[in-house]
Scaffold this motif. Structure first.
Motif, PDB file in Angstrom:
ATOM      1  N   GLU A  54     -10.342   9.480  -2.922  1.00  0.00           N
ATOM      2  CA  GLU A  54      -9.477   8.350  -2.580  1.00  0.00           C
ATOM      3  C   GLU A  54      -9.040   8.394  -1.120  1.00  0.00           C
ATOM      4  O   GLU A  54      -9.125   9.423  -0.449  1.00  0.00           O
ATOM      5  CB  GLU A  54      -8.213   8.370  -3.470  1.00  0.00           C
ATOM      6  CG  GLU A  54      -8.455   7.969  -4.902  1.00  0.00           C
ATOM      7  CD  GLU A  54      -7.173   8.017  -5.736  1.00  0.00           C
ATOM      8  OE1 GLU A  54      -7.223   7.542  -6.879  1.00  0.00           O
ATOM      9  OE2 GLU A  54      -6.146   8.536  -5.254  1.00  0.00           O
ATOM     10  N   ARG A  65      -4.355   7.989 -14.581  1.00  0.00           N
ATOM     11  CA  ARG A  65      -4.826   7.718 -13.214  1.00  0.00           C
ATOM     12  C   ARG A  65      -6.169   6.985 -13.170  1.00  0.00           C
ATOM     13  O   ARG A  65      -6.521   6.395 -12.150  1.00  0.00           O
ATOM     14  CB  ARG A  65      -4.938   9.020 -12.417  1.00  0.00           C
ATOM     15  CG  ARG A  65      -3.594   9.571 -12.018  1.00  0.00           C
ATOM     16  CD  ARG A  65      -3.052   8.857 -10.781  1.00  0.00           C
ATOM     17  NE  ARG A  65      -1.612   9.041 -10.667  1.00  0.00           N
ATOM     18  CZ  ARG A  65      -0.783   8.170 -10.121  1.00  0.00           C
ATOM     19  NH1 ARG A  65      -1.237   7.032  -9.659  1.00  0.00           N
ATOM     20  NH2 ARG A  65       0.492   8.414 -10.039  1.00  0.00           N
ATOM     21  N   TYR A 104       0.798  -1.230   0.000  1.00  0.00           N
ATOM     22  CA  TYR A 104       0.000   0.000   0.000  1.00  0.00           C
ATOM     23  C   TYR A 104       0.833   1.285   0.000  1.00  0.00           C
ATOM     24  O   TYR A 104       0.274   2.374   0.043  1.00  0.00           O
ATOM     25  CB  TYR A 104      -1.016   0.031   1.157  1.00  0.00           C
ATOM     26  CG  TYR A 104      -2.085  -1.034   1.026  1.00  0.00           C
ATOM     27  CD1 TYR A 104      -3.090  -0.919   0.080  1.00  0.00           C
ATOM     28  CD2 TYR A 104      -2.060  -2.166   1.835  1.00  0.00           C
ATOM     29  CE1 TYR A 104      -4.056  -1.907  -0.054  1.00  0.00           C
ATOM     30  CE2 TYR A 104      -3.020  -3.162   1.710  1.00  0.00           C
ATOM     31  CZ  TYR A 104      -4.015  -3.018   0.761  1.00  0.00           C
ATOM     32  OH  TYR A 104      -4.963  -3.991   0.631  1.00  0.00           O
ATOM     33  N   ARG A 108       2.396   2.558  -2.353  1.00  0.00           N
ATOM     34  CA  ARG A 108       2.260   3.332  -3.590  1.00  0.00           C
ATOM     35  C   ARG A 108       1.080   4.296  -3.529  1.00  0.00           C
ATOM     36  O   ARG A 108       1.034   5.273  -4.252  1.00  0.00           O
ATOM     37  CB  ARG A 108       2.142   2.386  -4.802  1.00  0.00           C
ATOM     38  CG  ARG A 108       3.485   1.819  -5.221  1.00  0.00           C
ATOM     39  CD  ARG A 108       3.367   0.799  -6.336  1.00  0.00           C
ATOM     40  NE  ARG A 108       2.838  -0.468  -5.856  1.00  0.00           N
ATOM     41  CZ  ARG A 108       2.659  -1.530  -6.615  1.00  0.00           C
ATOM     42  NH1 ARG A 108       2.953  -1.481  -7.885  1.00  0.00           N
ATOM     43  NH2 ARG A 108       2.183  -2.644  -6.103  1.00  0.00           N
ATOM     44  N   GLN A 109       0.103   3.997  -2.653  1.00  0.00           N
ATOM     45  CA  GLN A 109      -1.026   4.939  -2.490  1.00  0.00           C
ATOM     46  C   GLN A 109      -0.673   5.829  -1.291  1.00  0.00           C
ATOM     47  O   GLN A 109      -1.195   5.664  -0.189  1.00  0.00           O
ATOM     48  CB  GLN A 109      -2.337   4.163  -2.266  1.00  0.00           C
ATOM     49  CG  GLN A 109      -3.590   5.040  -2.170  1.00  0.00           C
ATOM     50  CD  GLN A 109      -4.035   5.654  -3.503  1.00  0.00           C
ATOM     51  OE1 GLN A 109      -3.721   5.150  -4.562  1.00  0.00           O
ATOM     52  NE2 GLN A 109      -4.757   6.761  -3.431  1.00  0.00           N
ATOM     53  N   ASP A 110       0.260   6.757  -1.528  1.00  0.00           N
ATOM     54  CA  ASP A 110       0.744   7.590  -0.428  1.00  0.00           C
ATOM     55  C   ASP A 110       0.199   9.007  -0.479  1.00  0.00           C
ATOM     56  O   ASP A 110       0.623   9.877   0.260  1.00  0.00           O
ATOM     57  CB  ASP A 110       2.281   7.605  -0.411  1.00  0.00           C
ATOM     58  CG  ASP A 110       2.879   8.101  -1.736  1.00  0.00           C
ATOM     59  OD1 ASP A 110       2.107   8.292  -2.707  1.00  0.00           O
ATOM     60  OD2 ASP A 110       4.093   8.297  -1.787  1.00  0.00           O
ATOM     61  N   LYS A 111      -0.710   9.235  -1.411  1.00  0.00           N
ATOM     62  CA  LYS A 111      -1.390  10.532  -1.474  1.00  0.00           C
ATOM     63  C   LYS A 111      -2.734  10.350  -2.169  1.00  0.00           C
ATOM     64  O   LYS A 111      -2.996   9.279  -2.739  1.00  0.00           O
ATOM     65  CB  LYS A 111      -0.546  11.588  -2.190  1.00  0.00           C
ATOM     66  CG  LYS A 111      -0.048  11.210  -3.580  1.00  0.00           C
ATOM     67  CD  LYS A 111       0.613  12.392  -4.261  1.00  0.00           C
ATOM     68  CE  LYS A 111       2.082  12.542  -3.965  1.00  0.00           C
ATOM     69  NZ  LYS A 111       2.996  11.779  -4.823  1.00  0.00           N
ATOM     70  N   VAL A 112      -3.534  11.408  -2.097  1.00  0.00           N
ATOM     71  CA  VAL A 112      -4.805  11.385  -2.824  1.00  0.00           C
ATOM     72  C   VAL A 112      -4.504  11.835  -4.250  1.00  0.00           C
ATOM     73  O   VAL A 112      -4.102  12.968  -4.482  1.00  0.00           O
ATOM     74  CB  VAL A 112      -5.838  12.310  -2.134  1.00  0.00           C
ATOM     75  CG1 VAL A 112      -7.045  12.513  -3.026  1.00  0.00           C
ATOM     76  CG2 VAL A 112      -6.260  11.720  -0.800  1.00  0.00           C
ATOM     77  N   PHE A 113      -4.640  10.893  -5.202  1.00  0.00           N
ATOM     78  CA  PHE A 113      -4.386  11.224  -6.603  1.00  0.00           C
ATOM     79  C   PHE A 113      -5.666  11.729  -7.272  1.00  0.00           C
ATOM     80  O   PHE A 113      -5.635  12.599  -8.122  1.00  0.00           O
ATOM     81  CB  PHE A 113      -3.865   9.997  -7.360  1.00  0.00           C
ATOM     82  CG  PHE A 113      -2.535   9.482  -6.826  1.00  0.00           C
ATOM     83  CD1 PHE A 113      -1.351  10.070  -7.226  1.00  0.00           C
ATOM     84  CD2 PHE A 113      -2.492   8.430  -5.923  1.00  0.00           C
ATOM     85  CE1 PHE A 113      -0.127   9.608  -6.744  1.00  0.00           C
ATOM     86  CE2 PHE A 113      -1.271   7.965  -5.436  1.00  0.00           C
ATOM     87  CZ  PHE A 113      -0.092   8.550  -5.842  1.00  0.00           C
ATOM     88  N   VAL A 136      -5.690   7.669   1.552  1.00  0.00           N
ATOM     89  CA  VAL A 136      -4.230   7.536   1.583  1.00  0.00           C
ATOM     90  C   VAL A 136      -3.962   6.201   2.289  1.00  0.00           C
ATOM     91  O   VAL A 136      -3.846   6.123   3.510  1.00  0.00           O
ATOM     92  CB  VAL A 136      -3.561   8.713   2.322  1.00  0.00           C
ATOM     93  CG1 VAL A 136      -2.043   8.547   2.328  1.00  0.00           C
ATOM     94  CG2 VAL A 136      -3.945  10.032   1.668  1.00  0.00           C
ATOM     95  N   SER A 137      -3.907   5.143   1.494  1.00  0.00           N
ATOM     96  CA  SER A 137      -3.889   3.787   2.066  1.00  0.00           C
ATOM     97  C   SER A 137      -2.752   3.562   3.053  1.00  0.00           C
ATOM     98  O   SER A 137      -2.941   2.933   4.096  1.00  0.00           O
ATOM     99  CB  SER A 137      -3.806   2.755   0.949  1.00  0.00           C
ATOM    100  OG  SER A 137      -4.811   2.993   0.011  1.00  0.00           O
TER     101      SER A 137
END
Ligand code: R5P
Length: 294
Positions: free
Chosen positions: A102, A193, A91, A93-98, A104-105
């Motif tokens: 979403e 995205r 997780y 790679r999901q370090d911000k809200v793209f 931030v996992s």
């Protein structure tokens, strides 16, 4: 310090225990018929500092749950300090809200580990170091790139070109370059995205006649490496290899990469598999020793 042998990383944990001389705490684990996890520490941890070695590769959620259970079990059994050694941190790679809406996992994972009793984290080549800021406890990132590059030096690939398949991995190529003593460069990668589709472009690399090693943190579906290899072949590279820290190799990734003209795929035991030709145990053992003396 004691080493808790997490089910996802038993062999790696054994090697770390061997190198550090720290006592091992085996773990009994099983999965119930409905898919729920069970763990039991088979040893005492009272008043001990413990390091739980547990990577979080596929099945990520199950491995993370086991990690949380082991941390809680250690704390319930009066461990003094719990360090989670999670070489591949799922997780991240999901370090911000793209995209709006979403999560931030990695921040949620950080909260979960904290709640379970983790006091410190050691990981290896996290996708982006900035993700460590999401942890409210000390979190350290190690790099296995020099070890991977060393493997290629032993293979007679000194002076090979170290290629990053995207700009974000350029720091990886540079670390490899300092061992290989050749050139380094990167491709550009664009990602949609919404669909997740990626494409790569070359901005003037000169690799004609060269041995090129594509270095990345993760190989998942293999799409990034296949795309990079295609460009390298067009540019006239003679031999192409690839190395990654976390070889997830989802589906037919390995086959696709080899079919794309890559001679060998090299990974580490962060994600144990037949491509784990380099061990990160010495790297982690050193970090744990430093933790103890620090
Ligand atoms: C993302 O930018 C990572 O560094 C890797 O390049 C990516 O995760 C590799 O994924 P795949 O193998 O699916 O292309």
């Amino acid at each position: 310090m004691k080493i808790i042998l997490g089910p996802a990383s038993t062999a790696l944990a054994e090697r770390i225990a061997e190198l550090t001389g720290y006592e091992k705490v085996p773990v009994i684990y099983k999965t119930f018929p409905d898919g729920e996890n069970y763990i039991r520490l088979e040893g005492t941890v009272k008043d001990d500092n413990v390091a739980i070695v547990q990577t979080s590769s596929v099945p990520q959620d199950s491995h993370l749950m086991q990690l949380a259970f082991m941390a809680a079990a250690a704390k319930n059994n009066k461990a003094r300090k719990v360090t989670a050694v999670v070489p591949y941190l799922a997780y991240a790679r999901q370090d911000k809200v793209f995209l709006p809406g979403e999560n931030v996992s990695i921040e949620t994972i950080a909260h979960m580990l904290k709640a379970a009793g983790v006091d410190a984290l050691i990981t290896v080549n996290i996708h982006a170091e900035s993700a460590l800021n999401k942890f409210s406890f000390p979190a350290k990132n190690l790099s296995a790139i020099a070890l991977l590059a060393e493997y290629f030096v032993q293979k007679d690939c000194r002076k090979a070109f170290a290629l990053a398949p995207d700009k974000g991995a350029m720091y990886i190529a540079q670390q490899a370059q300092s061992v290989l003593q050749g050139e380094a460069g990167n491709l550009e990668k664009q990602r949609d995205r919404y669909t997740g589709q990626t494409s790569q472009t070359d901005k003037g690399l000169n690799v004609k006649g060269q041995t090129v090693i594509i270095f990345d943190d993760i190989i998942s579906t293999g799409g990034t490496i296949v795309g990079a290899a295609k460009i390298l072949r067009q540019l006239g590279a003679t031999r192409i290899y690839t190395a990654c820290v976390h070889g997830l190799l989802i589906g037919d990734a390995e086959k696709r990469i080899l079919n794309a003209g890559v001679k060998e795929i090299v990974g580490t035991d962060s994600v144990p598999s037949h491509i784990s030709k380099v061990s990160i145990a010495p790297l982690i053992a050193k970090a744990l020793k430093a933790l103890k003396s620090g």
